[in-house]
Enzyme design. Structure first.
Site, mmCIF file in Angstrom:
data_model
loop_
_atom_site.group_PDB
_atom_site.id
_atom_site.type_symbol
_atom_site.label_atom_id
_atom_site.label_comp_id
_atom_site.label_asym_id
_atom_site.label_seq_id
_atom_site.Cartn_x
_atom_site.Cartn_y
_atom_site.Cartn_z
ATOM 1 N N CYS A 129 -12.530 5.074 121.373
ATOM 2 C CA CYS A 129 -12.282 3.682 121.791
ATOM 3 C C CYS A 129 -11.554 3.653 123.135
ATOM 4 O O CYS A 129 -10.611 4.412 123.362
ATOM 5 C CB CYS A 129 -11.474 2.929 120.733
ATOM 6 S SG CYS A 129 -12.347 2.775 119.169
ATOM 7 N N CYS A 184 -0.801 2.986 118.645
ATOM 8 C CA CYS A 184 -1.464 4.199 118.195
ATOM 9 C C CYS A 184 -1.380 5.405 119.120
ATOM 10 O O CYS A 184 -1.876 5.361 120.237
ATOM 11 C CB CYS A 184 -2.953 3.908 118.085
ATOM 12 S SG CYS A 184 -3.420 3.369 116.509
ATOM 13 N N CYS A 186 2.749 2.770 108.277
ATOM 14 C CA CYS A 186 1.441 2.918 108.919
ATOM 15 C C CYS A 186 1.201 4.406 109.132
ATOM 16 O O CYS A 186 1.931 5.052 109.880
ATOM 17 C CB CYS A 186 1.452 2.167 110.255
ATOM 18 S SG CYS A 186 -0.038 2.437 111.233
ATOM 19 N N CYS A 191 -8.609 11.896 117.225
ATOM 20 C CA CYS A 191 -9.701 11.038 116.755
ATOM 21 C C CYS A 191 -10.905 11.278 117.656
ATOM 22 O O CYS A 191 -10.749 11.556 118.845
ATOM 23 C CB CYS A 191 -9.257 9.574 116.841
ATOM 24 S SG CYS A 191 -10.477 8.402 116.217
ATOM 25 N N GLU A 218 1.798 10.973 113.872
ATOM 26 C CA GLU A 218 2.897 10.020 113.774
ATOM 27 C C GLU A 218 2.703 8.965 112.697
ATOM 28 O O GLU A 218 1.576 8.691 112.269
ATOM 29 C CB GLU A 218 3.142 9.371 115.134
ATOM 30 C CG GLU A 218 1.938 8.702 115.720
ATOM 31 C CD GLU A 218 2.076 8.488 117.242
ATOM 32 O OE1 GLU A 218 2.279 9.459 117.978
ATOM 33 O OE2 GLU A 218 1.969 7.333 117.663
ATOM 34 N N CYS A 226 -7.570 3.115 123.287
ATOM 35 C CA CYS A 226 -6.708 3.750 122.289
ATOM 36 C C CYS A 226 -6.194 5.106 122.764
ATOM 37 O O CYS A 226 -6.957 5.935 123.260
ATOM 38 C CB CYS A 226 -7.494 3.916 120.992
ATOM 39 S SG CYS A 226 -6.518 4.611 119.666
#
Ligand code: SAH
Length: 347
Positions: free
Chosen positions: A120, A336, A109, A116, A96, A123
């Site tokens: 974290c 995110c 962005c 990922c 996205e 996230c």
């Protein structure tokens, strides 16, 4: 290759590489320049390159690929006009991009990886891990397609899905492509790259001396707090990270921005504010505070607005420059990875 064929991705090639590649096919350098400009304006096929002979367009199409993204979903915030796009990549994966309107220009962005692997705790992008890196051309197309879909792009932030320094070579290639005067021509000073703090990557980036803005996601001033939120901290630690940031500043002369997401009762007390101020005072660093965006899969909660205000005042009173960031696009899950997650649940 992104589409499963053995065609070469011509859109990831830098101008001099494209020139060499086409020269080997017997084409003069001015042709390469024309083709590079077409790609930089967002052409998705050779067919569109009407200043090229028809036979040449067909030949190029046989040999090369211009990878491009297609819109799967588009959401527009009724509150602030922020737009969020979910793209389908050539291999069926999705990422996205968020388009934000500011007085000083529009900012896009972009994502740098599919998923990922940094883990974290707050996230949404890291749930499910990293599937693959994005190619330079896919990142470039996030910018080009968003420009065509939403409006002119003047700033880029690499703050979407993924860890840019975990995809170092493709990200640098993307930066060179998008910065090229014959391409999208976005100045390095209009580009920010955000990292969870991969130290080798920060040092490699410093050596390139690009004039972009480096943002470091800090989220905690001490190892206990930061390791609780960011597993990457167990590898490097806050001291080593801040030393790398100092090296970066000395090498490039560019001040670093620190991102600090305020998480209720985890990193938002006066103890944290004072320690953060102590560690950053005199470094010329800037702190961006943002209230955690609530992610339904995560147990962490945002700090109250009052807590954020007190925290910001403590930093400012201690001589650290601080901005409290507005949360744009709240009504469209702009944090995110949330749109990609939503789409994955529906599959
Ligand atoms: N991997 C890079 C860039 C992607 S994340 C990095 O870690 O910096 C972009 C920013 O959004 C980072 O500062 C990240 O910590 C922050 N972020 C992620 N999820 C968030 C959430 N739920 N609320 C607030 N900020 C979040």
């Amino acid at each position: 290759m992104p589409d499963g064929t053995n065609k070469l991705d011509i859109k990831s090639m830098l101008p001099q590489e494209l020139e060499a590649e086409l020269k080997a096919q017997g084409l003069p350098s001015w042709r390469a320049k024309q083709i590079f400009r077409w790609i930089g304006r967002g052409a998705v096929s050779f067919e569109e390159m009407t200043d090229q002979p028809k036979s040449l367009r067909a030949e190029l199409d046989e040999r090369y690929l211009i990878p491009s993204l297609t819109v799967m979903q588009k959401q527009v915030s009724a509150q602030d006009g922020t737009e969020k796009l979910l793209w389908r990549l050539p291999d069926g994966e999705s990422v996205e991009t968020v388009f934000m309107r500011y007085k000083h220009g529009n900012t896009v962005c972009i994502s740098s990886q599919v998923g990922c692997r940094m883990g974290c705790a707050f996230c949404a992008s890291t749930i499910g891990g990293r599937i693959r890196n994005l190619s330079a051309s896919e990142m470039l197309d996030e910018v080009l397609r968003t420009d065509l879909e939403c409006g002119p792009v003047s700033n880029i932030v690499l703050m979407g899905i993924g860890e840019p320094l975990d995809n170092f070579d493709n990200v640098i290639r993307f930066l060179r492509l998008v910065n090229d005067p014959e391409g999208a021509n976005i100045g390095m000073r209009h580009i920010s790259l955000s990292t969870c703090g991969l130290i080798e990557g920060i040092d490699k980036l410093a050596a390139l001396n690009l004039q972009l803005t480096l943002s470091v996601s800090l989220h905690g001033p001490d190892d206990d707090t930061r390791s609780r939120l960011m597993p990457v901290n167990r590898q490097y630690g806050v001291d080593a990270l801040l030393e790398a940031c100092q090296r970066y500043f000395r090498q490039t002369g560019r001040r670093i921005s620190f991102e600090y997401a305020m998480v209720r009762d985890v990193n938002d007390t006066l103890y944290h504010a004072r320690l953060l101020a102590k560690r950053l005072r005199g470094t010329g660093a800037h702190v961006n505070l943002i209230r955690l965006n609530y992610v339904s899969e995560r147990v962490l909660l945002p700090s109250t607005e009052e807590t954020v205000r007190i925290f910001a005042k403590e930093l400012a009173d201690s001589g650290v420059t601080v901005t409290v960031r507005r949360r744009l696009g709240r009504d469209i899950d702009a944090a995110c990875g949330q749109l990609r997650r939503g789409q994955m649940r529906h599959l």
